[in-house]
Write an enzyme that holds these catalytic residues in place. Structure first.
Site, PDB file in Angstrom:
ATOM      1  N   ASP A 102       0.367  -1.039   0.011  1.00  0.00           N
ATOM      2  CA  ASP A 102       0.490   0.015   0.227  1.00  0.00           C
ATOM      3  C   ASP A 102       1.019   1.414  -0.051  1.00  0.00           C
ATOM      4  O   ASP A 102       1.888   1.342   0.739  1.00  0.00           O
ATOM      5  CB  ASP A 102      -1.226   0.070   1.294  1.00  0.00           C
ATOM      6  CG  ASP A 102      -2.243  -0.922   1.190  1.00  0.00           C
ATOM      7  OD1 ASP A 102      -2.307  -1.149   0.199  1.00  0.00           O
ATOM      8  OD2 ASP A 102      -2.396  -1.836   2.217  1.00  0.00           O
ATOM      9  N   ASP A 116      -6.944  -1.585  -4.260  1.00  0.00           N
ATOM     10  CA  ASP A 116      -8.383  -1.291  -3.482  1.00  0.00           C
ATOM     11  C   ASP A 116      -9.286  -0.055  -3.741  1.00  0.00           C
ATOM     12  O   ASP A 116     -10.707  -0.018  -4.208  1.00  0.00           O
ATOM     13  CB  ASP A 116      -7.461  -0.588  -2.546  1.00  0.00           C
ATOM     14  CG  ASP A 116      -6.473  -1.265  -1.365  1.00  0.00           C
ATOM     15  OD1 ASP A 116      -6.872  -2.870  -1.669  1.00  0.00           O
ATOM     16  OD2 ASP A 116      -5.935  -0.949  -0.703  1.00  0.00           O
TER      17      ASP A 116
END
Length: 140
Positions: A102, A116
């Site tokens: 991330d 995401d």
């Protein structure tokens, strides 16, 4: 796009991150071995298995759906699931033991990635299609 953006983040982002928009957004690499929002850390095999099940389910659903919005939604969720599953499979010390990369930090939300975003957009399209009664061929 997801895997490419993660490769760029891993290669070029400094450990302290890069501030954008006056610090409203920070690009910094984190690794998530848990589920959404970092929940249930330490169960990479569980989330890799769940990711694989979701991918198989979506592939089966894609063959049955005829509406354009629903197909686009499934494609986005599938692409995002595959991107994060690839991390879980190959970005760790062993197969199915990896962490999702991330790198987008909005400072008020858990750090996320393009996979995401695709999943969220896909769920929104699927919800829209369901709410507005998008029908397949033959009115089904």
């Amino acid at each position: 796009m997801d895997q490419g953006s993660k490769a760029l983040a891993l290669e070029f982002l400094p450990p302290e991150g890069t501030r954008l928009l006056g610090g409203l957004v920070v690009l910094r690499v984190t690794r998530n071995m848990g589920g959404a929002f970092g929940l249930l850390q330490g169960f990479p095999l569980l989330f890799a298995t769940l990711g694989a099940v979701v991918v198989v389910f979506l592939l089966r659903m894609a063959g049955r759906v005829r509406g354009g919005l629903a197909l686009a939604g499934i494609a986005l969720v599938l692409g995002g699931a595959l991107g994060n599953l690839a991390d879980r499979l190959f970005r760790g010390p062993g197969l199915f033991n990896g962490a999702v990369v991330d790198f987008v930090d909005l400072r008020f939300w858990p750090v996320f990635n393009l996979a995401d975003v695709a999943i969220l957009a896909g769920v929104a399209l699927l919800s829209w299609a369901a709410a507005w009664g998008e029908r397949g061929e033959g009115g089904e």
